[in-house]
Write an enzyme that holds these catalytic residues in place. Structure first.
Site, PDB file in Angstrom:
ATOM      1  N   THR A 169       0.821  -1.207   0.000  1.00 25.43           N
ATOM      2  CA  THR A 169       0.000   0.000   0.000  1.00 25.43           C
ATOM      3  C   THR A 169       0.862   1.267   0.000  1.00 25.43           C
ATOM      4  OG1 THR A 169      -1.439   1.269   1.490  1.00 25.43           O
ATOM      5  CG2 THR A 169      -0.081  -0.354   2.531  1.00 25.43           C
ATOM      6  N   ASP A 170       0.256   2.380  -0.437  1.00 28.13           N
ATOM      7  CA  ASP A 170       0.960   3.668  -0.358  1.00 28.13           C
ATOM      8  C   ASP A 170       0.997   4.200   1.076  1.00 28.13           C
ATOM      9  OD1 ASP A 170      -1.732   4.370  -0.064  1.00 28.13           O
ATOM     10  OD2 ASP A 170      -1.713   5.944  -1.594  1.00 28.13           O
ATOM     11  N   GLU A 171       0.212   3.565   1.970  1.00 24.79           N
ATOM     12  CA  GLU A 171       0.132   4.087   3.345  1.00 24.79           C
ATOM     13  C   GLU A 171       1.446   3.919   4.103  1.00 24.79           C
ATOM     14  OE1 GLU A 171      -3.549   3.422   5.404  1.00 24.79           O
ATOM     15  OE2 GLU A 171      -4.632   3.087   3.537  1.00 24.79           O
ATOM     16  N   TYR A 192      -1.914  -0.541  10.975  1.00 23.42           N
ATOM     17  CA  TYR A 192      -2.032  -1.215   9.668  1.00 23.42           C
ATOM     18  C   TYR A 192      -0.823  -0.910   8.795  1.00 23.42           C
ATOM     19  CZ  TYR A 192      -3.289  -1.696   4.727  1.00 23.42           C
ATOM     20  OH  TYR A 192      -3.262  -1.993   3.384  1.00 23.42           O
ATOM     21  N   LYS A 250       2.215  -3.325   7.368  1.00 25.05           N
ATOM     22  CA  LYS A 250       2.499  -3.525   5.937  1.00 25.05           C
ATOM     23  C   LYS A 250       3.944  -3.111   5.639  1.00 25.05           C
ATOM     24  CE  LYS A 250       0.226  -4.690   2.980  1.00 25.05           C
ATOM     25  NZ  LYS A 250      -0.104  -6.037   2.420  1.00 25.05           N
TER      26      LYS A 250
END
Ligand code: NAD
Ligand code: TYD
Length: 360
Positions: free
Chosen positions: A139-141, A165, A169
């Site tokens: 993810t870009d998060e 989260y 990741k």
């Protein structure tokens, strides 16, 4: 010799199921699907391919080393695509443990089994001449939040995850990277922006607001609704992953995004406008009247934006949908799949899993 088979984890979730369906429909080879069927895993998502001769579904955990080992030796896949994860930020705030267990520990166990398998098949290729690859979907998060003047996230942006989260990741991405650097495992990583489309579980902004709107419930906007996300139609994410699998350079990461930056409030307003057109409220009021500002998410990232120029330049991938075309397709899908919606809302899909797999 490797088979023209891929092992897809997290295949009954939102993105994994779209990926498997597109892969099977395009006749790209056999898929072995591995999914734990958590609350987010729904076999209805795979209904159109569940009995397909090129598809085999297995319920199980990516952390179950014996099971993963058995599947790898039995099917000799040319690639593992790791979609399996706990994926919802709000849940990670209320209970981070499962996120550490699946996203970090689970990915570690999967990597260990992939490494052992790869050691045994290093010199082998599939009928098309492909050697083994491990593709990790992220993810870009992991990049944290953008400051007002900062450029969009590129593959060179430092990781600064802010939620349990995104931290879990990020940890998994680092493990994947380390397995390449240390052991030479042929890995690829994709970091994608917010997806939307069919099969999206209605705890996330778009499907939650879509179904709440139709049910006459409030559309909850966290804080001032000015947080910005980049939105990508799920089928475009799937085509990017196929491209990276076929043409990506081993050891590299690829940012995937839709060039569709919108505030949350804009997203919900567009959604309301489309619903006003496609399924107007009986009382003639617009769905916007259901928008309700609620308490903000703790630690809420203000702005994500993806620079997807590397994947476009090096692999020739571009999204096909704009936000406006993708969101229209999404609303249409939910309106046409009321059985799916009802099974999710009333929990029938969970009861089916309990009966068929847990003997309850
Ligand atoms: P999802 O929550 O809809 O699906 C996750 C799937 O993984 C579920 O089917 C679940 O049953 C399964 N799963 C969970 N734990 C497992 C385990 N231990 N073993 C096997 N299966 C397990 O998530 P999604 O939105 O489809 O996301 C898929 C991947 O894409 C995730 O890795 C996520 O981080 C990443 N991603 C998601 C988005 C997005 O906007 N949804 C954006 C970028 C990246
Ligand atoms: P979400 O769909 O949960 O995805 P993510 O947190 O992975 O980006 O949330 C998207 C954005 O919408 C995020 O900024 C939080 C916000 N949001 C709301 O304003 N209201 C909601 O009810 C939800 C679920 C999210």
């Amino acid at each position: 010799m490797l088979e023209n088979t891929i092992l897809v984890t997290g295949s009954a979730g939102f993105i994994g199921s779209n990926f498997v369906i597109d892969w099977i429909k395009a006749g790209l080879g056999k898929v072995v699907s591995l999914d734990k069927l958590t609350y987010a895993g729904n076999l209805d998502n795979l209904a159109t391919v569940i009995d397909h001769p090129q598809h085999e579904f297995v319920r199980g955990d990516i952390a179950d080393r014996a099971l993963v080992n058995k599947l790898l030796l039995e099917h000799k896949p040319r690639a593992i695509l790791n979609f399996a994860a706990e994926s919802h930020v709000d849940r990670s705030i209320h209970g981070p443990e499962d996120f550490i267990q699946t996203n970090v520990v689970g990915t570690f166990h999967l990597l260990e089994e992939a490494r052992a398998y790869w050691d045994s098949c290093k010199d082998m290729q599939d009928p098309a001449g492909n050697s083994f690859k491990f593709l990790h979907i992220s993810t870009d998060e992991v990049y944290g939040t953008l400051e007002p003047q900062s450029p969009a996230f590129s593959e060179m942006t430092a990781y600064a995850p802010n939620s349990p989260y995104s931290a879990s990741k990020a940890a998994s991405d680092h493990l994947v990277r380390a397995y390449h650097h240390t052991y030479g495992l042929p890995v690829l990583t994709t970091n994608c922006s917010n997806n939307y489309g069919p099969h999206h579980f209605p705890e996330k902004l778009i499907p939650l607001c879509l179904l709440n709107a139709l049910a006459g419930k409030p559309l909850p906007i966290y804080g001032d609704g000015q947080q910005i996300r980049d939105w990508l139609y799920v089928k475009d994410h799937c085509s990017a992953i196929r491209k990276v699998l076929e043409a990506g350079k081993t050891g590299e990461t690829y940012n995937v995004g839709g060039w569709n930056e919108k505030t949350n409030l804009e997203v919900v307003k567009v959604l309301c406008q489309i619903l006003n057109e496609m399924q107007p409220r009986a009382d003639g009021l617009g769905y916007e009247s259901q928008i309700t500002y609620v308490q903000d998410r703790p630690g809420h990232d203000r702005h994500y934006a993806i620079d997807a120029s590397k994947i476009e330049r090096e692999l020739g991938w571009k999204p096909s949908e704009t936000f406006e075309t993708g969101i229209r397709k999404t609303v249409q899908w939910y309106l046409e799949h009321q059985d799916w919606v009802q099974n999710v809302l009333n929990g029938d899909y969970r009861q089916w899993v309990a009966k068929h797999y847990d003997g309850n």
